[in-house]
Design an enzyme around this catalytic site. Structure first.
Site, mmCIF file in Angstrom:
data_model
loop_
_atom_site.group_PDB
_atom_site.id
_atom_site.type_symbol
_atom_site.label_atom_id
_atom_site.label_comp_id
_atom_site.label_asym_id
_atom_site.label_seq_id
_atom_site.Cartn_x
_atom_site.Cartn_y
_atom_site.Cartn_z
ATOM 1 N N SER A 142 60.093 113.730 72.162
ATOM 2 C CA SER A 142 58.628 113.601 71.401
ATOM 3 C C SER A 142 57.859 112.813 72.281
ATOM 4 C CB SER A 142 58.998 112.551 69.889
ATOM 5 O OG SER A 142 57.627 112.488 69.520
ATOM 6 N N TYR A 155 62.837 106.045 64.883
ATOM 7 C CA TYR A 155 62.534 107.320 65.611
ATOM 8 C C TYR A 155 62.195 107.145 66.823
ATOM 9 C CZ TYR A 155 60.317 112.232 66.023
ATOM 10 O OH TYR A 155 59.927 113.361 66.376
#
Ligand code: NAD
Length: 260
Positions: A142, A155
């Site tokens: 990401s 995350y």
């Protein structure tokens, strides 16, 4: 046909980005295993691929946090198609909360899905790739593999960790023909992101429209979401790249949100 008869396992492919990657791989002749917790949706995705492209596709029931299920799923694919050429470790979820309120159980769940999932699927596929002398592993990172945002401690930590694991496998696998790379998308409008919009609005005390325009897309060059098709194209590029010139790398596709 860039992936003619290549055996591709894509985790989390019953939805969103993984689903688009599975379709793109099939469009290039790949045989695709849709490995997902959601078996019904995985069956539907596999049937859709068979119908659309006339290629082989199968659903594989898999919780990527379970070594038993990962090993059984990979074994099922190898039994059917006698190889594993491409692994896309993509399954993921998002949980947002400030650190002081982040439940330890949620932290462990996030690290298990993103990091244990990448480790276990790689560990299960590598012996087959080494035996055949070739393979491509792709982790779904990401922008949060390189950048931090509030509320996303687990995350961001997990996505940063994927870069490290990818680089180690690149070094261990190089002489055995196995490459590994990380894709780092910006915000892509999938169920994972749709769920976050009201959650972030609540946490930050701002309207949902502002979460989209400012928090998610405010740093892009054009205020646009990255699409599942954009990411599938990058995943095809990494999967079909033929030499070790491209290994241990990460590529950001984020409409310029993050530049390096
Ligand atoms: P999504 O919610 O549309 O799809 C995720 C899929 O993963 C679902 O089919 C779900 O059933 C599956 N899954 C969840 N837990 C699993 C488990 N334990 N085992 C097996 N399958 C499991 O989400 P998405 O947006 O397509 O996200 C896919 C990946 O892309 C994730 O790793 C996510 O972190 C990453 N990513 C997404 C975005 C974005 O903006 N959507 C941006 C950057 C990175």
């Amino acid at each position: 046909m860039k992936l003619k008869d290549k055996v591709c396992i894509v985790t989390g492919a019953a939805s969103g980005i993984g689903n688009a990657i599975a379709h793109r791989y099939a469009s290039e002749g790949g045989k695709v295993a849709i490995a997902d917790l959601n078996v019904d949706a995985a069956e539907k995705a596999a049937a859709d691929i068979r119908e659309t492209f006339g290629t082989e596709a199968m659903a594989v029931a898999m919780d990527v946090t379970s070594q038993e299920q990962v090993d059984a799923g990979v074994a099922k694919v190898v039994e059917a198609w006698a190889a594993v050429d491409v692994l896309v470790s993509n399954a993921g979820i998002q949980i947002v909360n400030p650190v002081e309120e982040f439940a330890f159980s949620d932290w462990k769940k996030m690290l298990a899905i993103h990091l244990d999932g990448a480790f276990l699927t790689s560990k299960a596929c590598l012996p087959h790739m080494y035996a055949q002398g070739s393979g491509s592993i792709i982790f779904m990172g990401s922008v949060h593999s390189k950048e931090a945002s509030p509320l996303k401690s687990a995350y961001v930590t997990a996505k940063h960790g994927l870069l490290g694991l990818s680089r180690v496998i690149a070094k261990e696998g190089g002489k055995k023909g196995v490459r590994t790379n990380v894709i780092c998308p910006g915000f892509v409008r999938t169920p994972l992101v749709d769920k976050q919009i009201p959650e972030q609005a609540r946490e930050l005390g701002i309207p949902e429209a502002e979460v989209i325009s400012r928090v998610m897309l405010g740093q892009t060059v054009d205020g646009e979401f990255t699409t599942v098709e954009d990411i599938a194209e990058v995943a095809l590029f990494f999967a079909a790249f033929e030499t070790n010139a491209l290994t241990g790398q990460s590529l950001v596709a984020s409409h310029g949100w993050f530049m390096e």
